[in-house]
Scaffold this active site. Structure first.
Site, mmCIF file in Angstrom:
data_model
loop_
_atom_site.group_PDB
_atom_site.id
_atom_site.type_symbol
_atom_site.label_atom_id
_atom_site.label_comp_id
_atom_site.label_asym_id
_atom_site.label_seq_id
_atom_site.Cartn_x
_atom_site.Cartn_y
_atom_site.Cartn_z
ATOM 1 N N LYS A 1 72.911 -21.436 91.247
ATOM 2 C CA LYS A 1 71.771 -22.145 90.645
ATOM 3 C C LYS A 1 70.470 -21.809 91.360
ATOM 4 O O LYS A 1 69.414 -21.656 90.727
ATOM 5 C CB LYS A 1 72.020 -23.654 90.684
ATOM 6 C CG LYS A 1 73.118 -24.110 89.737
ATOM 7 C CD LYS A 1 73.238 -25.625 89.727
ATOM 8 C CE LYS A 1 74.298 -26.085 88.741
ATOM 9 N NZ LYS A 1 74.416 -27.565 88.731
ATOM 10 N N TYR B 1 62.375 -42.368 94.990
ATOM 11 C CA TYR B 1 61.528 -43.465 95.472
ATOM 12 C C TYR B 1 62.259 -44.806 95.496
ATOM 13 O O TYR B 1 61.643 -45.845 95.715
ATOM 14 C CB TYR B 1 60.225 -43.572 94.661
ATOM 15 C CG TYR B 1 60.397 -43.688 93.169
ATOM 16 C CD1 TYR B 1 60.697 -44.901 92.573
ATOM 17 C CD2 TYR B 1 60.234 -42.570 92.359
ATOM 18 C CE1 TYR B 1 60.826 -45.016 91.203
ATOM 19 C CE2 TYR B 1 60.359 -42.662 90.985
ATOM 20 C CZ TYR B 1 60.655 -43.876 90.413
ATOM 21 O OH TYR B 1 60.792 -43.991 89.046
ATOM 22 N N ASP C 1 53.721 -33.823 85.830
ATOM 23 C CA ASP C 1 54.673 -33.992 86.929
ATOM 24 C C ASP C 1 54.279 -33.075 88.078
ATOM 25 O O ASP C 1 54.268 -33.477 89.246
ATOM 26 C CB ASP C 1 56.096 -33.637 86.473
ATOM 27 C CG ASP C 1 56.744 -34.725 85.645
ATOM 28 O OD1 ASP C 1 56.352 -35.899 85.794
ATOM 29 O OD2 ASP C 1 57.638 -34.400 84.851
ATOM 30 N N THR D 1 59.797 -37.992 78.730
ATOM 31 C CA THR D 1 60.762 -37.983 79.820
ATOM 32 C C THR D 1 62.107 -37.477 79.305
ATOM 33 O O THR D 1 62.218 -37.046 78.143
ATOM 34 C CB THR D 1 60.879 -39.379 80.466
ATOM 35 O OG1 THR D 1 61.680 -39.289 81.647
ATOM 36 C CG2 THR D 1 61.461 -40.408 79.521
ATOM 37 N N GLY E 1 66.877 -30.109 88.066
ATOM 38 C CA GLY E 1 65.759 -30.255 87.148
ATOM 39 C C GLY E 1 64.406 -30.427 87.791
ATOM 40 O O GLY E 1 63.383 -30.033 87.214
ATOM 41 N N LYS F 1 61.853 -33.094 77.693
ATOM 42 C CA LYS F 1 60.709 -32.387 78.279
ATOM 43 C C LYS F 1 60.617 -30.925 77.862
ATOM 44 O O LYS F 1 59.509 -30.380 77.794
ATOM 45 C CB LYS F 1 60.752 -32.494 79.807
ATOM 46 C CG LYS F 1 60.448 -33.877 80.336
ATOM 47 C CD LYS F 1 60.357 -33.880 81.850
ATOM 48 C CE LYS F 1 60.039 -35.263 82.391
ATOM 49 N NZ LYS F 1 59.853 -35.264 83.847
#
Length: 463
Positions: free
Chosen positions: A164, A231, A111, A69, A138, A73
């Site tokens: 971006k 979440y 992921d 994580t 990200g 990564k």
């Protein structure tokens, strides 16, 4: 959850910084228990500059697999013997699989495979779909890669900083990717009748629960399906607006679930382990309980408030175990509560309640519906333990309703008086404020059937 370990235990884990609040151990230790796998999963916090040694040391220690994580990564790729094409194209790896022949680890990005699996389980297919990605950070970048690889017809990337979004589009080099300033989102509405919206910003993350990156209801009328990578909370304002407009919605918790399932299956592919839908659902329920702070659902209230019946309904609906504190003490002592009161006194019984609560907290009991004895929340020490054990639901019932439900019951030692109703009022007067102090949620039960009360609890917990 307590994993049995011995000399044959397989070790997996997660590396990153920080990792102390990760829910991955819950996923993988639960899966190990479900599949009868002698495996334990633990977090490893790797300090800045320690990644190379951490990966090398993990291999030398025989660690079978690891998740990766933030912030490692991308950096971890240089430490790997092989990188899966999807992970290579994204430039990020979150799962390492031990390879004895290569004398190192292979890298994957679950992921994105987990995100795709979550979409498929919700009936969303990317091929031929128009996708609107909100954000260009990200999570948005690999999500755009996934959408293009799986055949999306168009992928709009909307971001406050246009540069971006443009950078992601240029990286992908595909005319299907359309970068836009998020302020110009109405242009998408004029071009597209409907689309799948993926919310990849931090807007709406707890405690900012009343915000959405776009709040215009017209936008949501075009959303056919919506995913929020956030979440916490389970239902963000973005998801609420999408649902109100008729869209199919799902939380980023599903993405967390399926990336974990994909990683677990990669680590155990030699054993042919595949996680069933039923097993996935059980893990997901555990994750929901953890996210909502309801790792256990705890029912408190005066005698006759319906705790026993409601707990049985909740356990059945949510596939959870039941613990009745009174029954647990009776089984441990080998005698009825009336006998404990008569032989040892009330104080001894209250000590037993505290000891049981302390065990629940210290041994991390979870995924249970716990029905409390009526006097248990009276002690301040107990209320502190309850706050650690899960979500406390106070089933509030009037003295008259209690009397109607339990009159004639001779098993209640505190009601063996000439005027039970007066005694009920007296005890409720003494306890009601303490019940409310302990409670996260209060449910009034007068005039309600147990099934109605259980459904109200599920709704208020957001499960």
């Amino acid at each position: 959850m307590l994993n049995y370990t011995d000399g044959n235990t397989t070790v997996c884990g997660i590396i990153g910084n920080p990792v102390r609040h990760t829910m991955s151990p819950l996923i993988h230790n639960t899966l190990a228990d479900m599949t009868g796998n002698n495996l334990v999963y633990v977090p490893f916090e790797v300090p800045e500059g320690g990644l190379k040694n951490a990966v090398r040391g993990a291999y030398e220690l025989g660690i079978k697999g690891m998740n990766v994580t933030v912030p490692y990564k991308s950096d971890v790729i240089a430490q790997l013997k092989y990188v899966d094409p999807l992970a290579e194209s994204i430039g990020a790896v979150n799962t390492l699989v031990r390879d004895e022949a290569l004398k190192g680890y292979r890298g994957y990005n679950t992921d994105m495979t987990g995100l795709y699996r979550a979409m498929q389980k919700e009936g969303v297919e990317l091929e031929g779909e128009t996708v609107v990605i909100l954000g260009a950070g990200g999570v948005a970048r690999p999500t755009a890669h996934l959408c293009i690889q799986k055949g999306a017809a168009k992928v709009y990337i909307l971001n406050r900083t246009l540069e971006k979004a443009v950078a992601i589009a240029e990286e992908l080099g595909d005319e299907r990717v359309i970068p836009m300033d998020i302020a110009d989102y109405t242009e998408v509405l004029t071009r597209e009748k409907s689309f799948f919206a993926i919310q990849c910003t931090s807007v709406g993350l707890f405690p900012d629960v009343n915000s959405a990156v776009i709040e215009d209801e017209e936008f949501y009328r075009h959303v056919s399906a919506a995913l929020d990578v956030i979440y916490k909370p389970l239902e963000t304002k973005f998801l609420k607006l999408s649902k109100a407009a008729g869209a199919k919605t799902f939380s980023g918790l599903k993405m967390l679930l399926y990336q974990g399932l994909d990683a677990y299956e990669l680590w155990n592919q030699d054993a042919g382990i595949k996680i069933t839908d039923e097993q996935a659902d059980r893990v997901y329920k555990s994750l929901i309980l953890e996210v909502t702070g309801a790792r256990n659902i705890i029912l408190e209230g005066f005698m006759g408030s319906g705790k026993t019946t409601v707990s049985e309904i909740l356990a059945d609906k949510l596939d959870l175990d039941i613990l009745d504190t009174d029954k647990a003490i009776e089984e441990t002592e080998g005698r009825a509560i009336t006998d404990i009161f008569r032989e040892d006194g009330e104080e001894a019984f209250r000590n037993m309640e505290t000891e049981l609560l302390d065990t629940i907290v210290s041994d991390h009991w979870r995924d249970m519906v716990i029905s409390l004895g009526g006097g248990l929340p009276v002690r301040e020490e107990n209320r502190k333990l309850l706050a650690e054990a899960g979500k406390v639901i106070y089933l509030r019932t009037s003295p008259e309703e209690v009397y109607k439900r339990i009159m004639g019951d001779t098993t209640r030692p505190l009601l063996q008086t000439e005027d039970p109703l007066a005694r009920i009022r007296e005890l409720q007067d003494a306890r009601s404020e303490l019940y409310e102090l302990a409670a996260d949620i209060v449910i009034d039960t007068d005039g309600k059937e147990p099934l109605e009360v259980a459904s109200e609890i599920i709704d208020k917990l957001g499960i």
